[in-house]
Design an enzyme around this catalytic site. Sequence first.
Site, PDB file in Angstrom:
ATOM      1  CG  PHE A 193      -2.896  -6.905   3.507  1.00 20.84           C
ATOM      2  CD1 PHE A 193      -3.364  -7.104   4.802  1.00 20.84           C
ATOM      3  CD2 PHE A 193      -3.418  -7.682   2.477  1.00 20.84           C
ATOM      4  CE1 PHE A 193      -4.324  -8.073   5.065  1.00 20.84           C
ATOM      5  CE2 PHE A 193      -4.396  -8.641   2.735  1.00 20.84           C
ATOM      6  CZ  PHE A 193      -4.841  -8.838   4.028  1.00 20.84           C
ATOM      7  CG  ASN A 219     -10.808  -7.170   7.813  1.00 19.74           C
ATOM      8  OD1 ASN A 219     -10.070  -7.691   6.968  1.00 19.74           O
ATOM      9  ND2 ASN A 219     -11.235  -7.806   8.875  1.00 19.74           N
ATOM     10  CB  ALA A 220      -7.529  -6.593   3.233  1.00 18.27           C
ATOM     11  CB  CYS A 229       6.354 -11.836   5.722  1.00 19.29           C
ATOM     12  SG  CYS A 229       5.012 -11.257   6.757  1.00 19.29           S
TER      13      CYS A 229
HETATM   14  N1  SAH Z   1       2.868  -3.909   1.449  1.00 15.91           N
HETATM   15  C1  SAH Z   1       3.515  -3.099   2.452  1.00 15.91           C
HETATM   16  C2  SAH Z   1       3.746  -3.826   3.749  1.00 15.91           C
HETATM   17  C3  SAH Z   1       2.504  -4.478   4.332  1.00 15.91           C
HETATM   18  S1  SAH Z   1       2.654  -4.874   6.027  1.00 15.91           S
HETATM   19  C4  SAH Z   1       4.805  -2.560   1.881  1.00 15.91           C
HETATM   20  O1  SAH Z   1       5.246  -3.049   0.845  1.00 15.91           O
HETATM   21  O2  SAH Z   1       5.362  -1.634   2.458  1.00 15.91           O
HETATM   22  C5  SAH Z   1       1.071  -5.445   6.404  1.00 15.91           C
HETATM   23  C6  SAH Z   1       0.018  -4.367   6.563  1.00 15.91           C
HETATM   24  O3  SAH Z   1      -1.224  -5.031   6.718  1.00 15.91           O
HETATM   25  C7  SAH Z   1       0.161  -3.455   7.773  1.00 15.91           C
HETATM   26  O4  SAH Z   1       0.239  -2.131   7.332  1.00 15.91           O
HETATM   27  C8  SAH Z   1      -1.123  -3.676   8.593  1.00 15.91           C
HETATM   28  O5  SAH Z   1      -1.651  -2.469   9.104  1.00 15.91           O
HETATM   29  C9  SAH Z   1      -2.069  -4.221   7.540  1.00 15.91           C
HETATM   30  N2  SAH Z   1      -3.158  -5.096   7.994  1.00 15.91           N
HETATM   31  C10 SAH Z   1      -3.126  -6.064   8.945  1.00 15.91           C
HETATM   32  N3  SAH Z   1      -4.295  -6.718   8.996  1.00 15.91           N
HETATM   33  C11 SAH Z   1      -5.086  -6.163   8.044  1.00 15.91           C
HETATM   34  C12 SAH Z   1      -6.419  -6.416   7.578  1.00 15.91           C
HETATM   35  N4  SAH Z   1      -7.159  -7.397   8.108  1.00 15.91           N
HETATM   36  N5  SAH Z   1      -6.900  -5.652   6.589  1.00 15.91           N
HETATM   37  C13 SAH Z   1      -6.164  -4.658   6.027  1.00 15.91           C
HETATM   38  N6  SAH Z   1      -4.908  -4.389   6.428  1.00 15.91           N
HETATM   39  C14 SAH Z   1      -4.378  -5.126   7.422  1.00 15.91           C
END
Ligand code: SAH
Length: 391
Positions: free
Chosen positions: A224, A274-275, A335
């Site tokens: 993410f 997808n993570a 969050c």
């Molecule tokens: N860590 C970042 C903020 C993360 S915000 C920082 O410090 O700046 C959350 C992120 O998760 C977003 O960019 C969104 O695109 C991503 N996201 C949402 N669902 C996801 C998933 N299932 N797999 C991977 N990424 C995802």
Amino acid sequence: MAYAVLKQGREGRARARHPWVYEGEIDVVAGDPKPGDIVDVVDHRKRFLGRGFINPVSSITVRILTWIEEEEVNEEFFYRRLTEAREYRKVVAAGASCYRVVFSDGDFLSSLIVDRYDDVCAVQTAAFGTDVRKTMIVGMLADILGVSKIYERNDVRSRELEGLPLQSGFMMGQFPTAFWAEENGFSFWVDVERGQKTGLFLDQRENHKAIAPWCEGARVLDAFCYTGGFAIHAAGYGARQVLAIDSSGAALEIARLTADKNGLGDRISFREGNAFDVLRELEARRERFDLVIIDPPAFAPSKRTIEAAYRGYKEVNLRAMKLLAPGGVLVTCSCSYHMRPEVFLQMIADAAADAGRSARLVELRSQARDHPILLGVDETHYLKCAVLRMS
Ligand code: SAH
């Protein structure tokens, strides 16, 4: 002045200085106030409790701004509150050029958010009371902060609950809305028009820095990653190799440019996906990391969704733990305000138990100090960031 009388027995929150007065707590509103007008909040015996703006359309009908009966809520009041907010940042965001100037209830200015990125400000007025005063607020910000570039980011869904339109655009000046800015000495691409939140996740500024002791020579996974907040810091703090994952191709494109801009491109690789799936795949390949960072979007947008969210958080944390070498460090965030800190820690403990691992809590962190937490107002405490040493 118009006033709202609370039902007998429903004045506890207001008396404890929680700023939100719900529709169901109000017995009667006298004086026919217009949305955004200032009203007194009184108990059933007409004793003063607080003063703030009203919006009969919203279930949060009054947002209290002061609990001091002698304090008038006029232009001077807002100027004073904004100045106080700025003064506080001079201490807690000393040296930062990008920081949150006003954090809504945390700064006794319910529904107002102001983020600063160098000489550009992004403003959000999420309730009627701040929205009708936004021209005044913008003028004051220009004066107090010495900025002349102010952008409106009022595209948040919560405005609909207030009967306000979703909109964004220039409020003062015209300027490029995307540019490089600095965080902890690294360059980041800020897009105040299209970026998530108002451009960057400023609430993670101190957490980005807090990973420093675990990075030297480490193999790091940043799930993410958005535009690379943690990944760039990890590489900059000496990580040997960083893998950063996000489901957004657009965010990754910026993250790649950011890695190169900081001269770290050779040590960070990016993976769109997808993570949950990518973590599972890494596990199947028996990959191991020294530091794993998990910073997902809010899985629990409401109280109703907390159980499903718990499962989501637990699954992703469990997968992360399985990728950590013994002695490895997990930095895990949530969050979601609805996921309270004690529930968050329980979730981590559950995940560790399922993984057959011990998790030692090194630090339980929260949002950066320019997002002040007001005790008794849980809504102001939304970000949790646990640093854990796994054995
Ligand atoms: N860590 C970042 C903020 C993360 S915000 C920082 O410090 O700046 C959350 C992120 O998760 C977003 O960019 C969104 O695109 C991503 N996201 C949402 N669902 C996801 C998933 N299932 N797999 C991977 N990424 C995802």
